[in-house]
Write a protein that holds these residues in place. Structure first.
Motif, short mmCIF file in Angstrom:
data_model
loop_
_atom_site.label_atom_id
_atom_site.label_comp_id
_atom_site.label_asym_id
_atom_site.label_seq_id
_atom_site.Cartn_x
_atom_site.Cartn_y
_atom_site.Cartn_z
N SER A 1 10.13 -10.07 -3.98
CA SER A 1 10.54 -9.70 -5.33
C SER A 1 11.68 -8.68 -5.20
O SER A 1 11.58 -7.76 -4.40
CB SER A 1 9.36 -9.11 -6.11
OG SER A 1 8.69 -8.17 -5.30
N LYS B 1 7.92 -0.98 -0.61
CA LYS B 1 9.16 -0.38 -1.10
C LYS B 1 8.88 0.97 -1.72
O LYS B 1 9.69 1.88 -1.68
CB LYS B 1 9.76 -1.28 -2.17
CG LYS B 1 10.32 -2.55 -1.60
CD LYS B 1 10.54 -3.55 -2.71
CE LYS B 1 10.41 -4.95 -2.19
NZ LYS B 1 9.88 -5.88 -3.18
N ARG B 2 7.70 1.05 -2.34
CA ARG B 2 7.40 2.29 -3.04
C ARG B 2 6.76 3.33 -2.13
O ARG B 2 6.50 4.44 -2.53
CB ARG B 2 6.47 1.99 -4.23
CG ARG B 2 7.23 1.38 -5.38
CD ARG B 2 6.30 0.82 -6.42
NE ARG B 2 5.68 -0.42 -5.98
CZ ARG B 2 4.97 -1.21 -6.75
NH1 ARG B 2 4.76 -0.86 -7.99
NH2 ARG B 2 4.47 -2.33 -6.30
N GLY C 1 8.14 -4.42 6.81
CA GLY C 1 6.94 -5.23 6.61
C GLY C 1 7.31 -6.61 6.08
O GLY C 1 6.88 -7.65 6.61
N ILE D 1 1.82 -4.57 7.82
CA ILE D 1 2.36 -3.56 8.73
C ILE D 1 2.18 -2.21 8.05
O ILE D 1 2.49 -2.03 6.87
CB ILE D 1 3.85 -3.82 9.02
CG1 ILE D 1 3.93 -5.15 9.75
CG2 ILE D 1 4.44 -2.70 9.86
CD1 ILE D 1 5.28 -5.53 10.24
N ARG E 1 11.70 -4.38 -13.25
CA ARG E 1 11.89 -3.76 -11.91
C ARG E 1 12.93 -4.48 -11.05
O ARG E 1 13.36 -3.95 -10.03
CB ARG E 1 10.54 -3.71 -11.18
CG ARG E 1 9.58 -2.66 -11.74
CD ARG E 1 8.26 -2.67 -10.98
NE ARG E 1 8.43 -2.31 -9.59
CZ ARG E 1 7.77 -2.86 -8.58
NH1 ARG E 1 6.88 -3.81 -8.82
NH2 ARG E 1 7.98 -2.48 -7.35
N GLY F 1 2.12 -12.20 3.38
CA GLY F 1 1.29 -11.05 3.70
C GLY F 1 -0.10 -11.18 3.11
O GLY F 1 -0.29 -11.86 2.09
N ASP G 1 -1.69 -9.19 1.49
CA ASP G 1 -1.84 -8.58 0.16
C ASP G 1 -1.93 -9.67 -0.90
O ASP G 1 -2.27 -9.40 -2.05
CB ASP G 1 -0.67 -7.61 -0.13
CG ASP G 1 0.72 -8.21 0.10
OD1 ASP G 1 0.82 -9.19 0.86
OD2 ASP G 1 1.69 -7.69 -0.47
N LYS H 1 -0.21 0.78 3.96
CA LYS H 1 0.72 -0.36 3.90
C LYS H 1 2.15 0.10 3.62
O LYS H 1 2.39 0.86 2.68
CB LYS H 1 0.25 -1.31 2.79
CG LYS H 1 1.23 -2.42 2.49
CD LYS H 1 0.85 -3.20 1.23
CE LYS H 1 1.96 -4.15 0.88
NZ LYS H 1 2.57 -4.15 -0.36
N LEU H 2 3.06 -0.40 4.41
CA LEU H 2 4.47 -0.14 4.12
C LEU H 2 4.82 -0.92 2.86
O LEU H 2 4.51 -2.09 2.76
CB LEU H 2 5.35 -0.67 5.24
CG LEU H 2 5.52 0.12 6.53
CD1 LEU H 2 6.52 -0.59 7.41
CD2 LEU H 2 5.97 1.53 6.25
N THR I 1 7.22 -10.55 7.91
CA THR I 1 6.68 -11.75 7.26
C THR I 1 7.76 -12.84 7.16
O THR I 1 7.49 -14.02 7.45
CB THR I 1 6.12 -11.35 5.88
OG1 THR I 1 5.03 -10.45 6.11
CG2 THR I 1 5.64 -12.54 5.09
N HIS J 1 12.20 -4.39 3.46
CA HIS J 1 11.72 -3.40 4.43
C HIS J 1 11.12 -4.11 5.64
O HIS J 1 11.01 -5.34 5.68
CB HIS J 1 10.77 -2.39 3.79
CG HIS J 1 9.52 -2.99 3.22
ND1 HIS J 1 8.51 -3.50 4.01
CD2 HIS J 1 9.12 -3.17 1.94
CE1 HIS J 1 7.54 -3.94 3.24
NE2 HIS J 1 7.89 -3.77 1.99
N1 LIG Z 1 3.78 -3.86 4.76
C1 LIG Z 1 3.88 -5.18 4.84
N2 LIG Z 1 3.52 -5.83 5.97
C2 LIG Z 1 3.63 -7.17 6.06
N3 LIG Z 1 4.08 -7.97 5.07
C3 LIG Z 1 4.43 -7.38 3.91
C4 LIG Z 1 4.36 -5.96 3.73
N4 LIG Z 1 4.78 -5.68 2.49
C5 LIG Z 1 5.11 -6.85 1.92
N5 LIG Z 1 4.89 -7.89 2.76
C6 LIG Z 1 5.11 -9.32 2.50
O1 LIG Z 1 6.49 -9.53 2.29
C7 LIG Z 1 6.69 -10.54 1.29
C8 LIG Z 1 7.58 -10.00 0.20
O2 LIG Z 1 6.91 -8.99 -0.49
P1 LIG Z 1 7.47 -8.16 -1.69
O3 LIG Z 1 8.88 -8.44 -1.94
O4 LIG Z 1 6.54 -8.28 -2.82
O5 LIG Z 1 7.43 -6.69 -1.04
P2 LIG Z 1 6.51 -5.42 -1.28
O6 LIG Z 1 7.04 -4.35 -0.42
O7 LIG Z 1 5.07 -5.79 -1.14
O8 LIG Z 1 6.80 -5.07 -2.75
P3 LIG Z 1 6.23 -3.83 -3.53
O9 LIG Z 1 6.77 -2.60 -2.88
O10 LIG Z 1 6.81 -4.09 -4.88
O11 LIG Z 1 4.74 -3.93 -3.43
C9 LIG Z 1 5.30 -10.96 0.87
O12 LIG Z 1 4.91 -12.10 1.61
C10 LIG Z 1 4.43 -9.78 1.24
O13 LIG Z 1 3.12 -10.18 1.50
#
Ligand SMILES: Nc1ncnc2c1ncn2[C@@H]1O[C@H](COP(=O)(O)OP(=O)(O)OP(=O)(O)O)[C@@H](O)[C@H]1O
Length: 465
Positions: A12, A246-247, A20, A236, A50, A206, A208, A243-244, A24, A18
């Motif tokens: 999104s 964006k926020r 993480g 990650i 957002r 991920g 999540d 959990k890593l 993926t 980032h």
């Molecule tokens: N820390 C992480 N480790 C591994 N995979 C991740 C991590 N954060 C997000 N992903 C994966 O990366 C892909 C893109 O995720 P997305 O763009 O929603 O990022 P996000 O960092 O989770 O967003 P937000 O910060 O809005 O929660 C998804 O498949 C999600 O599962």
């Protein structure tokens, strides 16, 4: 060999890519490449509050920097609204979805009552059509939401390619809202229609998202679609063990570029984060693609380890060819406002330093000394460019003026100067380093002089003699 494997990465655009998300994306990309399949990039931009165009660009930049090229896309969900609405109409017509007029206030009240009775709060199904059930009359002026008619009984199950078999009782799942009262489709529904239309065979994402999967499978089945295989990768975690995202705590992939990492090092590092191939720590992108599989993914979360990334980065810098490093350094110097053309040929300068630096910024720091006028720190001048040193440098300069400009002759000139003034090597070489590059430590002085070139060396020495 072409295959029917189709994977996707679906971020999104609510921030940068980032580490993480990048891991993926890498696994999803590598799986497609491993099987000669197709890798699709899909931008899930329906959270209009957002999502930003800058974040879309940041994601594209991050993917490009890592070399994760998409075969199809980027597709944007906001451009597919008509299609989602079309499928909602089909589902309403087929009876797999229905209008629900319960207002948010009413829902709150229902949930409150359920909680008071010690029940799990959930939609009570009052607008859900059942054989023989008489539905209430729709209230006037109220726009309904559309709910998916989830099976009331049985289980939804899948064999997760990372986590193994997962089963959820349908009784645990509410009738999901798939379109809001204003007609906009909701997240899980858009994902389902996209995965269906894009022919995704392996959803690699991920963990999540693991809670979304049973709902998505049920909707896919209601649409008569073939359900893809799912692989939910561990998260990650950052240094603090959470959990890593964006926020929270994650930095952009592009920040690794700013900090002097080679993308090869980052890709190798991410490849090992939660996946293994025996004891192999260092592998090229091609090797990774050849080895990658879903069987050797660690289901538990993986912690980021900067030290290991640094070690890999130094390794890749040592291995990189000089032209590649010169291009990296040139870009960095230009960013600092230093014209790389003013120095000697960059390839020969980077060759002197690539074994000694931890990252590309350090490499650029050293190369910069060859391109700009250097100003040694006053302490260095006081310590190394006293009167005796300047006298020695003057006779050395005279020798350099007539010496052939190659290492052996330059070395001889230094030795002759040492002999003439009764000095030891460091008593000549360190003042020479400070005078020519402004620092007391450099690679072998004869190699430095040769690369820096006669004109620059003489001009720089002239300031002190
Ligand atoms: N820390 C992480 N480790 C591994 N995979 C991740 C991590 N954060 C997000 N992903 C994966 O990366 C892909 C893109 O995720 P997305 O763009 O929603 O990022 P996000 O960092 O989770 O967003 P937000 O910060 O809005 O929660 C998804 O498949 C999600 O599962």
């Amino acid at each position: 060999m072409a295959s029917n494997v189709r994977t996707r990465f679906a971020p999104s655009p609510t921030g940068y890519l980032h580490i993480g998300g990048a891991r993926t994306a890498l696994f999803s990309w590598a799986f497609a490449r491993r099987h000669g399949g197709t890798f699709i990039l899909r931008i899930e931009d329906t959270d209009v509050a957002r999502s930003t165009p800058e974040a879309v660009q940041a994601i594209l930049d991050g993917m490009a920097w890592l070399g994760l090229d998409a075969d199809e896309g980027p597709f944007y969900q906001m451009q597919r609204m008509d299609r989602y609405k079309e499928v909602i109409q089909q589902m309403l017509a087929a009876g797999t979805a229905y209008h629900c007029y319960t207002s948010p206030e009413e829902l709150d009240r229902i949930r409150e009552e359920q909680r008071a009775r010690g029940e799990k709060p959930r939609y009570d199904g009052r607008w859900r059509p059942e054989p023989g059930k008489v539905l209430p009359t729709p209230p006037e002026g109220v726009k309904p939401v559309v709910r998916f008619r989830n099976a009331a009984e049985g289980v939804v199950a899948w064999d997760d390619l990372v986590k193994g078999r997962i089963e959820i009782a349908n009784a645990e799942l509410d009738d999901l809202v798939i379109a809001r009262a204003d007609g906009t489709p909701t997240y899980n529904f858009c994902v389902v229609v996209d995965d269906l239309d894009m022919g995704i065979t392996h959803v690699i994402r991920g963990d999540d998202h693991v809670n979304n999967t049973p709902r998505q499978i049920n909707i896919l089945q209601a649409l008569g679609a073939q359900v893809p295989l799912y692989a939910h990768l561990s998260m990650i975690l950052g240094d603090d063990g959470t959990k890593l995202s964006k926020r929270h705590g994650a930095v952009s992939v592009m920040q690794y570029d700013d900090e002097g990492y080679l993308p090869e090092a980052v890709v190798n590092y991410l490849g090992r984060l939660g996946w293994s191939h025996g004891d192999d720590e260092i592998f090229s992108r091609e090797q990774f693609v050849e080895w990658f599989d879903l069987d050797h993914i660690t289901p538990s979360a993986a912690q980021f380890n900067t030290e290991k990334l640094n070690w890999l980065n130094a390794h890749y810098i040592k291995q990189a060819d000089n032209a590649h490093l010169a291009a990296e350094v040139s870009r960095r110097l230009a960013r600092r406002g230093v014209d790389p053309e003013t120095g000697p040929e960059l390839e020969s300068v980077v060759a002197l330093y690539k074994e000694r630096v931890a990252n590309l910024n350090e490499l650029a720091d050293s190369v910069e000394l060859y391109c700009v006028e250097v100003h040694p720190a006053p302490e260095l001048i006081a310590q190394h460019l006293g009167e005796a040193a300047r006298i020695a440098l003057a006779s050395l300069k005279a020798r350099f003026e007539s010496a052939p400009w190659e290492k052996a002759a330059l070395n001889q000139a230094i030795k002759d100067t040492m002999a003439e003034h009764g000095l030891k090597m460091p008593q000549v070489a360190i003042p020479l380093r400070v005078a020519t590059l402004g620092v007391a430590q450099t690679p072998a002085i004869d190699a430095v002089l040769e690369v820096l070139g006669r004109d620059r060396v003489l001009a720089r020495m002239a300031r002190y003699v």
